[in-house]
Design a protein around this motif. Structure first.
Motif, PDB file in Angstrom:
ATOM      1  N   GLU A  59       0.813  -1.216   0.000  1.00 15.10           N
ATOM      2  CA  GLU A  59       0.000   0.000   0.000  1.00 15.10           C
ATOM      3  C   GLU A  59       0.849   1.270   0.000  1.00 15.10           C
ATOM      4  O   GLU A  59       0.337   2.369  -0.189  1.00 15.10           O
ATOM      5  CB  GLU A  59      -0.925   0.023   1.219  1.00 15.10           C
ATOM      6  N   GLY A  60       2.157   1.096   0.237  1.00 15.67           N
ATOM      7  CA  GLY A  60       3.062   2.234   0.238  1.00 15.67           C
ATOM      8  C   GLY A  60       3.200   2.884   1.602  1.00 15.67           C
ATOM      9  O   GLY A  60       2.707   2.392   2.620  1.00 15.67           O
ATOM     10  N   SER A  84       6.945   5.413  -2.488  1.00 12.85           N
ATOM     11  CA  SER A  84       8.351   5.183  -2.132  1.00 12.85           C
ATOM     12  C   SER A  84       8.724   6.042  -0.936  1.00 12.85           C
ATOM     13  O   SER A  84       8.043   7.032  -0.609  1.00 12.85           O
ATOM     14  CB  SER A  84       9.283   5.501  -3.314  1.00 12.85           C
ATOM     15  N   CYS A  85       9.804   5.661  -0.278  1.00 15.47           N
ATOM     16  CA  CYS A  85      10.408   6.482   0.767  1.00 15.47           C
ATOM     17  C   CYS A  85      11.884   6.104   0.867  1.00 15.47           C
ATOM     18  O   CYS A  85      12.288   5.008   0.471  1.00 15.47           O
ATOM     19  CB  CYS A  85       9.693   6.315   2.110  1.00 15.47           C
ATOM     20  N   GLN A  86      12.680   7.011   1.387  1.00 17.00           N
ATOM     21  CA  GLN A  86      14.127   6.787   1.403  1.00 17.00           C
ATOM     22  C   GLN A  86      14.694   7.086   2.783  1.00 17.00           C
ATOM     23  O   GLN A  86      14.330   8.068   3.442  1.00 17.00           O
ATOM     24  CB  GLN A  86      14.828   7.656   0.359  1.00 17.00           C
ATOM     25  N   GLN A 118      10.539   0.800  -2.381  1.00 16.11           N
ATOM     26  CA  GLN A 118       9.391   0.919  -3.264  1.00 16.11           C
ATOM     27  C   GLN A 118       8.233   0.090  -2.713  1.00 16.11           C
ATOM     28  O   GLN A 118       8.455  -0.978  -2.135  1.00 16.11           O
ATOM     29  CB  GLN A 118       9.748   0.427  -4.675  1.00 16.11           C
ATOM     30  N   ALA A 119       7.020   0.553  -2.897  1.00 15.55           N
ATOM     31  CA  ALA A 119       5.838  -0.158  -2.399  1.00 15.55           C
ATOM     32  C   ALA A 119       5.782  -1.573  -2.972  1.00 15.55           C
ATOM     33  O   ALA A 119       5.811  -1.751  -4.195  1.00 15.55           O
ATOM     34  CB  ALA A 119       4.575   0.606  -2.768  1.00 15.55           C
ATOM     35  N   GLY A 120       5.741  -2.571  -2.070  1.00 14.55           N
ATOM     36  CA  GLY A 120       5.689  -3.967  -2.502  1.00 14.55           C
ATOM     37  C   GLY A 120       6.984  -4.470  -3.098  1.00 14.55           C
ATOM     38  O   GLY A 120       7.022  -5.586  -3.631  1.00 14.55           O
TER      39      GLY A 120
END
Length: 435
Positions: free
Chosen positions: A335-336, A346-348, A379-381
């Protein structure tokens, strides 16, 4: 009413309950009972229950005419060993082979055929030892692992598996008799141990970092070495007993207990296969609680666990140094990243914060950018980002917890404010079983 008066079904049930030995005695009573006691369906039950075989096979895996014949051949082949111990070792290897067949057939292909009694006697003569009964039986079923292949030495197929941290890599194989002879002679000469020590090298890492497991043939205990050549028990001493008793059913040495515990962890999913740079291996980093912590914050999942590293530990120092490798696995749910009701694909990672404890007391806090010099973008999933590091403690019981600072989107293109992701506390403790 006697057994001969019972119906076929009742007699079949009774005989299956009393077991093969008593069934053999019943067959001597009369011709009719001999026929009932020789039924294939009955002996198929005994073979399945005692030997875990579903087709009539001899101890070498070759087909034979009947289940009764198969059972008799097994009993004859292992007549010099306690039968309950034979059944236990059979189950140990069957469990390991089944798991390898389903999850790691490349490693299963390295298992060698059984050693013969003549080969075991020659081995004992060359090394001047008397093997514990359980270890002899383990090698009667499988003569360790083949260490070489057509492509040369392959260091990722160890039955026991391993771990890595920076440049320290370990992958442990169960050695075949021929390699035990060579490794034992070389290792004892290198370490300066006496030829009468009764220690033999039964397992070792074949990759860059040296790790060796010693079996004491006198008492059946298993050890591994520290950086200053101190031997640590790999199995609780209290469990090892009757290692040379050929008449009892209680014999269990540390090598059998070690392999049984390893099999249980594999079957339970406590440890699993890992794939790194397209290379498969068994990873000893635990995957399940309580040895592995799991937490999810705003859609970011972090799993963390550790492995004791005896080969670089120094327990004679003041203070002693207990070294552990730890593995951190982070991923973003399908789901992110979810912040204030907004989903980000996405997140970093930007920052890390660690709280390190020994004996429940905070001994250090660490803050800094990145992890091992990297800023993983999730990345999501997508796939987990996995990294390993290491730390030392002056006590046998420690833990680490903390948090990672992430930004939604990416560092170059942030989509919102920074947020904290929890890393739940995970233990770094001297284990009962050392692999």
């Amino acid at each position: 009413m006697g057994l001969e008066d019972a119906g076929d079904l009742v007699l079949h049930i009774v005989l299956s309950k009393i077991g093969p030995e008593s069934t053999g005695r019943v067959a001597c009573v009369s011709k009719s009972l001999r026929v009932s006691a020789s039924e294939e369906s009955l002996w198929s039950i005994f073979c399945s229950r005692d030997l875990n075989i579903s087709t009539p096979l001899d101890p070498h895996g070759d087909p034979v005419p009947s289940f009764k014949t198969a059972y008799q051949l097994w009993r004859e082949s292992f007549r010099m060993y306690p039968w309950n111990l034979v059944k236990r070792v059979t189950l140990c290897w069957d469990n390991l082979k089944l798991w390898l067949s389903l999850n790691f057939p490349e490693a299963k292909a390295t298992l060698r055929k059984c050693a013969t009694e003549d080969e075991l006697e020659e081995f004992e003569t060359l090394l001047k030892v008397k093997l514990p009964l359980p270890t002899r039986l383990l090698y009667r079923f499988v003569d360790g692992q083949e260490l070489s292949s057509s492509n040369g030495l392959d260091g990722s197929l160890g039955l026991i598996g391993g771990y890595s941290a920076y440049t320290h890599e370990v992958n442990v194989y169960l050695l075949p008799l021929k390699e035990i002879i060579r490794e034992t002679k070389e290792t004892m000469r290198h370490l300066g141990f006496s030829n009468t020590s009764n220690l033999i090298v039964v397992a070792a890492s074949v990759v860059a970092s040296l790790k060796i497991f010693f079996l004491d043939c006198t008492n059946g205990k298993l050890y591994t070495g520290t950086s200053n050549r101190q031997l640590l028990p790999c199995v609780p001493d209290s469990l090892v007993r009757s290692v040379h008793d050929i008449n009892g059913d209680q014999a269990q040495d540390a090598l059998l207990l070690w392999l049984e515990e390893h099999g249980r962890r594999l079957q339970a999913g406590t440890i699993k296969i890992c794939v790194q740079d397209n290379v498969k291996s068994i990873s000893l980093f635990p995957e399940l609680p309580p040895l592995c912590s799991v937490s999810i914050t705003n859609g970011v999942q972090v799993r963390a666990s550790s492995v004791f590293i005896p080969e670089i530990s120094n327990l004679l120092d003041q203070p002693p140094a207990y070294w552990y490798a730890y593995s951190i696995r982070m991923s973003l749910v399908p789901e992110g990243c979810i912040l204030n009701g907004t989903h980000h694909s996405s997140c970093q990672l930007y920052w890390r914060h660690w709280v390190i404890r020994a004996d429940n007391e905070v001994i250090d806090k660490v803050n800094g950018e990145a992890v091992i010099g990297k800023y993983p973008l999730l990345q999501a999933g997508g796939e987990e980002f996995v990294y390993e590091s290491c730390s030392s403690f002056s006590t046998t019981a420690g833990s680490i917890e903390g948090s990672f600072t992430f930004v939604p989107g990416s560092l170059r293109d942030p989509k919102g404010s920074q947020f904290e992701v929890k890393v739940a506390e995970f233990p770094l403790e001297l284990p009962d079983y050392i692999f």
